[in-house]
Design a protein around this motif. Structure first.
Motif, PDB file in Angstrom:
ATOM      1  N   PRO A 243      34.568  39.643  44.367  1.00 35.17           N
ATOM      2  CA  PRO A 243      33.841  39.230  43.165  1.00 35.17           C
ATOM      3  C   PRO A 243      33.681  40.409  42.204  1.00 35.17           C
ATOM      4  CG  PRO A 243      32.478  38.924  45.162  1.00 35.17           C
ATOM      5  CD  PRO A 243      33.766  39.538  45.597  1.00 35.17           C
TER       6      PRO A 243
ATOM      7  N   SER B 163      26.609  38.408  38.663  1.00 34.30           N
ATOM      8  CA  SER B 163      25.411  38.480  39.501  1.00 34.30           C
ATOM      9  C   SER B 163      25.714  37.990  40.911  1.00 34.30           C
ATOM     10  CB  SER B 163      24.314  37.610  38.876  1.00 34.30           C
ATOM     11  OG  SER B 163      23.203  37.521  39.737  1.00 34.30           O
ATOM     12  N   PRO B 164      25.152  38.608  41.939  1.00 33.73           N
ATOM     13  CA  PRO B 164      24.325  39.821  41.953  1.00 33.73           C
ATOM     14  C   PRO B 164      25.168  41.090  41.858  1.00 33.73           C
ATOM     15  CG  PRO B 164      24.479  38.906  44.167  1.00 33.73           C
ATOM     16  CD  PRO B 164      25.263  37.991  43.282  1.00 33.73           C
TER      17      PRO B 164
ATOM     18  N   LEU C 163      25.181  44.035  44.587  1.00 38.07           N
ATOM     19  CA  LEU C 163      25.846  43.637  45.826  1.00 38.07           C
ATOM     20  C   LEU C 163      27.364  43.618  45.632  1.00 38.07           C
ATOM     21  CD1 LEU C 163      25.797  42.573  48.737  1.00 38.07           C
ATOM     22  CD2 LEU C 163      25.381  40.279  47.829  1.00 38.07           C
ATOM     23  N   HIS C 164      27.803  43.031  44.521  1.00 36.35           N
ATOM     24  CA  HIS C 164      29.243  42.979  44.252  1.00 36.35           C
ATOM     25  C   HIS C 164      29.832  44.380  44.081  1.00 36.35           C
ATOM     26  CE1 HIS C 164      28.936  38.532  42.737  1.00 36.35           C
ATOM     27  NE2 HIS C 164      29.004  38.618  44.035  1.00 36.35           N
TER      28      HIS C 164
ATOM     29  N   THR D  37      28.036  35.293  48.301  1.00 38.89           N
ATOM     30  CA  THR D  37      27.276  36.037  47.290  1.00 38.89           C
ATOM     31  C   THR D  37      26.791  35.167  46.134  1.00 38.89           C
ATOM     32  OG1 THR D  37      29.200  36.681  45.975  1.00 38.89           O
ATOM     33  CG2 THR D  37      28.574  38.140  47.785  1.00 38.89           C
TER      34      THR D  37
ATOM     35  N   GLY E 270      23.726  36.182  48.275  1.00 32.81           N
ATOM     36  CA  GLY E 270      23.375  36.584  46.917  1.00 32.81           C
ATOM     37  C   GLY E 270      21.892  36.412  46.657  1.00 32.81           C
TER      38      GLY E 270
ATOM     39  N   ALA F  97      20.025  39.224  48.117  1.00 30.53           N
ATOM     40  CA  ALA F  97      20.176  40.416  47.267  1.00 30.53           C
ATOM     41  C   ALA F  97      19.227  40.342  46.073  1.00 30.53           C
ATOM     42  CB  ALA F  97      21.629  40.551  46.797  1.00 30.53           C
ATOM     43  N   LEU F  98      19.132  39.162  45.456  1.00 27.92           N
ATOM     44  CA  LEU F  98      18.214  38.994  44.321  1.00 27.92           C
ATOM     45  C   LEU F  98      16.768  39.169  44.785  1.00 27.92           C
ATOM     46  CD1 LEU F  98      19.837  35.865  42.596  1.00 27.92           C
ATOM     47  CD2 LEU F  98      19.937  38.258  41.812  1.00 27.92           C
TER      48      LEU F  98
ATOM     49  N   HIS G 160      16.038  30.350  40.261  1.00 26.21           N
ATOM     50  CA  HIS G 160      17.444  30.682  40.526  1.00 26.21           C
ATOM     51  C   HIS G 160      17.570  31.422  41.861  1.00 26.21           C
ATOM     52  CE1 HIS G 160      21.577  31.892  40.125  1.00 26.21           C
ATOM     53  NE2 HIS G 160      21.241  33.171  40.166  1.00 26.21           N
TER      54      HIS G 160
END
Lengths: 299, 299
Positions: free
Chosen positions: A26, A31-32, A35-36, B154, B159, B162-163, B179
């Protein structure tokens, strides 16, 4: 084929997998983001790409187009990369450097490194379920997923890491060391070869058996060579500190059998691997050259 | 159907998934024993089995035999269990208790907990690739794998985590909180419903759309109720400390909008979820009852 021609082919495969990995990861702008970004940092780091190279070399021996192998090559490299990120964590091997750069948890943080490993693992299976260039036959895809899941699970790579952790400071017999290696490293090497075989439209049973035996032998030779390099390798070439196994009290092959015996065993397994390729004839030449590279490398 | 009848059905589904999970987990007498023991400890812990129950309830609405759903139910519960084991780690939420018992890294150790999560994740995909009772159509299996991989990756669960980590101590708007929840919890709730749908021999497009909308609404309601219980729940019933979100400075729905608004939003989403089930008619009764259970539970 001269060594130079192999070096060119190796460089081509390495460049090919690098592009495929970058395309399947990714984007760091989505987003995120953090992490990506950490996933891309952990994968796109100039690794040797041993497992993808084995996939392309096996595919070459079986006459499979490289474009049909990219998805499997990415999947196995994502699994390998996730295992390195998790193995480097403080609670595991606690390594600060990987290929000359800070490890993921050093460059980012531990929580991110845990998530990076988790996300790379699932990305591997997503690629196998989705990549449009893989064999379109759903049964072949399921076989790819089954091979990868089995070889990276508790009877494969993850199990090998558990045995490795449990072995620190213990006395292991040589056959116990070989079993641990067969799981921890050998499983993904075998998966690489057998996933390429699963991409073939058809494969003679004796060829499949030959490839499985080849992969088992070369996988163990590769790990023993890794342990030999940890003892006598060049830290600058390797991009990481040497002597780490000894410092962790890990019962590696050289530690249990001695350095000279370890080198003899690697050479013996290398010869055995080449012999197993007999039934595949001249078509297996790329696999022979990859074998030399895996066992005679200095980094 | 009276509440008592639903309670019986719920207990039956919970017993069913418990047996299936125990059967799919590797035996603790097989090597690597400690890893297998820790996997069983982390999964077989009396969880509510919300996601498997959603699979069985959706399957019931679509007329699918429960035996065809066990594999998908196990797979999603393994993914959920792995996420809890990793989320509880010191580098993540640092929780000592889970359902009234020490968390995996407390009962075993951190390295084992990391490996348990890794191994449970891959086991989920192995079950989907292999379980003989799942739909025999390979394309349907691939769809199950694709849904699970996408919703736990993710842009889904990983994901969301992570957020969540990035949000600690930050000011988030309500839509940002929603979200985050849609990823962290909602994704696997949606996966449960849509994996059951993927097991159907055929499904009308409007039913699939209705189920997806239902799952999105009930998933968010479920997470808001979770956050409400963290504020005003009974720690003994919940089997874990309350107030953890506030202690971590997590911007939950109640923290951002207030407790009363959070309860109103959960009730509104619950009503919306029931409305989405309209096109499925009476067959969707089990899903309606599960919805009540998810939003009106006290534990």
């Amino acid at each position: 084929m001269t060594m130079t021609a192999f070096a060119q082919r190796l460089a081509m495969w390495q460049a090919r997998i690098e592009r495929a990995l970058a395309a399947h990861l990714p984007s760091a702008t989505e987003s995120p983001q953090r992490l990506h970004e950490a996933m891309r940092y952990s994968v796109l780091n100039g690794g040797k790409r041993v497992r993808p190279v084995l996939i392309y070399a096996t595919g070459s021996a079986l006459g499979i187009a490289e474009s049909q192998l990219d998805g499997a090559a990415c999947a196995i490299e994502f699994i390998h990369a996730y295992s390195l990120v998790h193995d480097d964590l403080p609670a595991m091997d606690d390594d600060d450097l990987r290929r000359g750069r800070p490890t993921c948890h050093k460059a980012f943080d531990e929580a991110t490194a845990i998530l990076v490993g988790d996300a790379l693992q699932v990305l591997a299976f997503q690629v196998l379920a989705r990549d449009p260039n893989l064999p379109s036959n759903p049964a072949a895809r399921l076989q790819l997923i089954d091979i990868l899941a089995t070889e990276s699970g508790t009877t494969g790579m993850a199990g090998g890491q558990a045995l490795d952790l449990a072995s620190e400071g213990q006395h292991l017999s040589l056959s116990e060391v070989e079993h641990m290696h067969a799981c921890k490293t050998g499983a993904l090497i075998r998966a690489s070869v057998m996933m390429a075989a699963a991409c073939a439209r058809e494969i003679a049973p004796e060829s499949a058996t030959a490839l499985r035996r080849y992969a088992t032998a070369i996988g163990l030779a590769f790990q023993i060579q890794d342990d030999v390099l940890d003892v006598e390798g060049d830290a600058a070439l390797l991009g990481k500190a040497t002597g780490a196994d000894q410092a962790h009290g890990k019962p590696t092959y050289p530690a249990v059998a001695g350095l000279a015996a370890a080198k003899r065993r690697a050479a013996e397994l290398h010869a055995q691997a080449l012999e197993e390729l007999g039934p595949l004839g001249n078509a297996a030449q790329p696999l022979r050259e990859v074998s030399d590279w895996l066992v005679f490398r200095r980094q």
